[in-house]
Structures are given as structure tokens and as C-alpha cells.
Design an enzyme around this catalytic site. Structure first.
Site, PDB file in Angstrom:
ATOM      1  N   ASP A   1      -2.232  -0.313  -5.803  1.00 29.32           N
ATOM      2  CA  ASP A   1      -2.514   0.751  -7.018  1.00 29.32           C
ATOM      3  C   ASP A   1      -1.385   1.166  -7.806  1.00 29.32           C
ATOM      4  O   ASP A   1      -0.190   0.805  -7.471  1.00 29.32           O
ATOM      5  CB  ASP A   1      -3.220   2.031  -6.227  1.00 29.32           C
ATOM      6  CG  ASP A   1      -1.959   2.619  -5.028  1.00 29.32           C
ATOM      7  OD1 ASP A   1      -1.467   1.702  -4.606  1.00 29.32           O
ATOM      8  OD2 ASP A   1      -1.906   3.749  -4.994  1.00 29.32           O
TER       9      ASP A   1
ATOM     10  N   GLU B   1      -1.136   4.186  -2.167  1.00 29.82           N
ATOM     11  CA  GLU B   1       0.476   4.476  -1.969  1.00 29.82           C
ATOM     12  C   GLU B   1       0.959   5.500  -3.065  1.00 29.82           C
ATOM     13  O   GLU B   1       1.789   6.413  -2.701  1.00 29.82           O
ATOM     14  CB  GLU B   1       1.119   3.041  -2.155  1.00 29.82           C
ATOM     15  CG  GLU B   1       2.602   3.510  -1.683  1.00 29.82           C
ATOM     16  CD  GLU B   1       3.570   3.985  -2.533  1.00 29.82           C
ATOM     17  OE1 GLU B   1       4.799   4.498  -1.987  1.00 29.82           O
ATOM     18  OE2 GLU B   1       3.295   3.949  -3.527  1.00 29.82           O
TER      19      GLU B   1
HETATM   20 ZN   LIG Z   1       5.564   1.607  -5.510  1.00 28.94          ZN
END
Ligand SMILES: [Zn+2]
Length: 412
Positions: free
Chosen positions: A103, A168
Site C-alpha cells: 500500500d 502499513e
Molecule cells: Zn513504508
């Protein structure tokens, strides 16, 4: 803006404007006539996928297919909206894991980018696009590295693995690596070494390797008083007056002295709010938010107790909610740090400096499993910014660097 100076029929090359004079190339087609290296090709394929947290946008499927062809065993761990990929090759110990996220953060205003953020573009020796540095180049490099490693070393010792998540960069990280690690604990999945390809470098690839992180502990404080007219001090209890000396004491506190690997623990107040806006009203409550970035010389329990003791001396009525978002960790000098240092010297011609600065990463979830953890990746100067980019020279070195680490740890 640039203009299209040459036209090719889409049937021949796909569509791409280019301006040779300034070496500005928009890489919109896989069938472009430019001779692209495997790492450049794969990084561009990932940048084209608009994978805003928690959307993976097909990145993991692309990588999984490659790894499956190379003989890896795949497991797709989808939790909620989040895709996680666990790919392994070999069996037993030692276990070397490469860790990354597919992501990216939002681009910000696309008009401010010199070229569209999800159309990988080369100019002046750099590849531009959202995720170019954080961390689609790292993900592509780790994938190529382990693919090449098992091709040349099919009977390596132990296990080599890749763990990817699409959660993340989001605010919670609930269904990403944190959740995968809960699953690993249930299975007794041991990890000896973990390399995360996050952008750790400052000036050039390999100058800094992150070997630890400070912990992050946040507090949400509410101090209650008694609201009333400012002209009647005997009928009110002012929460600002109660809290102010406590906050001054906390701000001046020396929490610890730090240690060889970490600076001293820091305490910062980020928000204070009280008052109705009226000049003649003493407020009934004061609200404060603060954060500790703390080192291994202090524990979260100790910081909480000392904070509450200071507050209790000044404010009779308060509540304090705590949020521990990451405990500190440190990878001391051992096989992983030695392998990373040796690989960096061989591939980049540079001795990396071990560092514990910067923000948090998913390494904080892996370290408590007992793993040695480092972060090793490209220069981080442009991450999360407009016109994020990675140097083509460092991009080409990245797969070699990760592959060399694997060779040093698992043999060749
Ligand atoms: Zn990163």
C-alpha cells in the site's frame, strides 16, 4: 508540461509521450521500446497499481505468480479489507523473512506532480511515482532477490520467505502484519532474521541501516474542575490552574539518560484544550494529549507510573487513557547485522551506519517474536511527498543487495 514529440501507433508500442532532449519518459506501456531491466520493469508495474491503504490493487497477485513459478509455497491471509501474502521456500530453521508493504499513501494534489503519480516516469536518472521509494522499489527488489536466490540455490538451508501486507500506511495497522503475527504465534512460526525493505538510507543507498526503533506511548488526559464565574474564585475549581504546574513538571522531567543505541526518552505535549471561548467563565475541564518516544532505558509501565504520580500531586480529579502503539526494540550486533554490513560493502561500496531514528514500521511487530530485525532500503528524502522518486542507480543495486544478504545467511 511536456509535449509529445514523436508518435508511434499504439499497436506497435502502446502509448507514451516522450521528450528525448530532457530524457523524460512516461512509462505507460509494458511494450515500450526502451530496454527496461527486470527491477525497473517490476517497480513500474507496481506503481501503476493505485494501491491506497488498505487496497492492494493486484500488487500481491502479480508478485505471487512470479514466486509460485519459482517454487515458493503461497498463502493469502486476508483479514477484513487487507491482503497479506506469505510466500515460503525451503523448510525449518533458520528462517529468513523479507518484509514489505504494497500500500501507498495518497498522492496529494495530482496537479502538483510534475508527472502523474500513478504513471511511472523517468527523468534525470530517477524513477518518479507514488511508492517509488516507499516502498514499491523495495518490494520489487526483495521479490526479484529471493526469486533469483532460490533459482541458483534450490537446496539452500532453512527457509526463505516474503511477507507482504496492504495495511502499513493506514492509521490502525490492525489487519496487517500485526494480525499476521498473531497467526504466527498460534502456529509457533519462528523467525530468525527479518529484513524490511523500507527506505532507510539518507544520502545514498546503504549509508544507514536501521537496527531498532524507539517505543511510542500516547496519553489522553482529562482534568476536571468546577465551572463558574471568573469573579467568584471561591465557587470554582480551575482545571487549567491545577494542570499547568503538573504539565510544567512533566515537560522538564529527565526521564532517562538514553543509552549507547538510543537518545534519551522524549516527552511532548501535542494538544491542550480548555475554555468555552467566553472571557468570564472558568472551564469545568481541561484536555491534554501527549506522547512519549521512549528508548530501551525506560519501560512503558515506568513512564505511566511516573506521569500519574506527578498528576496526582497537582490535580485531585483526573482520568488518563494510554495507548501503547509500539514498544522499543533493538537488534544487537549478530549474524543479521553482520550479513547486512558485508553485503552493503560489497554491493554499494559503503559501510552502513547503524541507526535507531525515524518513525515506526512493521518491524515493531516482528521483533517481539524474537527475530533479529533490520530495515534496509533506498534513500528516504522524497517519501510521502509530491514527486516521490528513487534513483535508477540505487534501484539497480537493490535486488543484488537483498540477494547477497540471503547468500550470506542461508549459503550458496
Ligand atoms: Zn513504508
Amino acid at each position: 508540461m511536456w509535449s509529445v514529440v514523436a508518435f508511434f501507433p499504439p499497436s506497435a508500442f502502446g502509448t507514451f509521450p516522450r521528450k528525448r532532449g530532457k530524457e523524460r519518459i512516461l512509462l505507460t506501456s509494458r511494450r515500450s521500446p526502451f530496454n527496461m531491466s527486470p527491477i525497473l520493469d517490476l517497480t513500474c508495474d507496481l506503481i501503476r497499481r493505485r494501491s491506497l491503504t488498505p487496497n492492494d490493487a493486484g500488487c500481491q497477485a502479480l508478485l505471487a505468480k512470479r514466486l509460485e513459478n519459482a517454487g515458493f509455497t503461497l498463502e493469502h491471509l486476508r483479514f477484513g479489507e487487507v491482503d497479506n501474502l506469505w510466500a515460503t521456500h525451503g523448510s525449518g530453521a533458520p528462517v529468513l523473512v523479507y518484509l514489505g508493504h504494497t500500500d501507498v499513501v495518497p498522492s496529494g494534489p495530482e496537479a502538483q506532480w510534475a508527472s502523474p503519480p500513478f504513471e511511472p516516469t523517468i527523468r534525470d536518472g530517477r524513477l518518479y511515482g507514488r511508492g517509488a521509494a516507499d516502498m514499491k522499489s523495495g518490494v520489487a527488489a526483495m521479490t526479484l532477490a529471493i526469486e533469483q536466490y532460490v533459482t541458483f540455490n534450490p537446496n539452500h538451508r532453512g527457509t526463505i520467505a516474503l511477507l507482504l501486507t496492504s495495511d502499513e500506511e493506514g492509521p490502525t495497522n490492525r489487519d496487517g502484519v500485526k494480525r499476521v503475527v498473531e497467526e504466527f504465534r498460534r502456529r509457533n512460526q519462528h523467525i530468525d532474521w527479518c529484513v524490511t525493505g523500507e527506505p532507510s538510507s539518507a544520502e545514498r543507498l546503504g549509508d544507514i541501516v536501521r537496527v531498532g526503533r524507539r517505543g511510542s506511548l500516547s496519553g489522553h488526559l482529562r482534568v476536571r474542575g468546577v465551572q463558574g464565574h471568573v469573579a467568584y474564585p471561591d465557587k470554582v475549581r480551575n482545571p487549567i490552574h491545577l494542570a499547568a504546574p503538573a504539565l510544567a513538571e512533566l515537560a522538564a522531567m529527565r526521564w532517562d539518560e538514553g543509552n549507547a543505541e538510543f537518545p534519551p526518552t522524549s516527552f511532548q505535549i501535542s494538544n491542550v484544550h480548555a475554555g468555552t471561548g467566553a472571557l468570564n467563565v472558568v472551564p469545568g475541564e481541561l484536555e491534554v494529549r501527549f506522547n512519549f518516544r521512549y528508548c530501551t532505558a525506560s519501560s512503558a509501565a515506568d513512564l505511566r507510573a511516573r506521569t500519574e504520580a506527578v498528576l496526582a500531586r497537582h490535580a485531585p480529579d483526573f482520568t488518563l487513557d494510554w495507548d501503547l502503539s509500539g514498544e522499543p526494540f533493538l537488534t544487537t550486533d549478530g549474524p543479521l547485522r553482520r550479513a547486512v554490513a558485508a553485503a552493503t560493502q560489497e554491493v554499494c561500496g559503503i559501510v552502513p551506519r547503524a541507526d535507531t531514528g525515524g518513525g515506526t514500521s512493521d518491524a515493531r511487530f516482528i521483533a517481539p517474536l524474537g527475530a533479529e530485525v533490520v530495515e534496509l532500503g533506498p534513500v528516504n528524502a522524497s517519501i510521502h511527498k509530491i514527486d516521490e522518486s528513487v534513483g535508477l542507480d540505487e534501484l539497480e543495486q537493490l535486488p543484488l543487495l537483498h540477494r547477497r544478504v540471503a547468500e550470506l545467511l542461508l549459503g550458496q
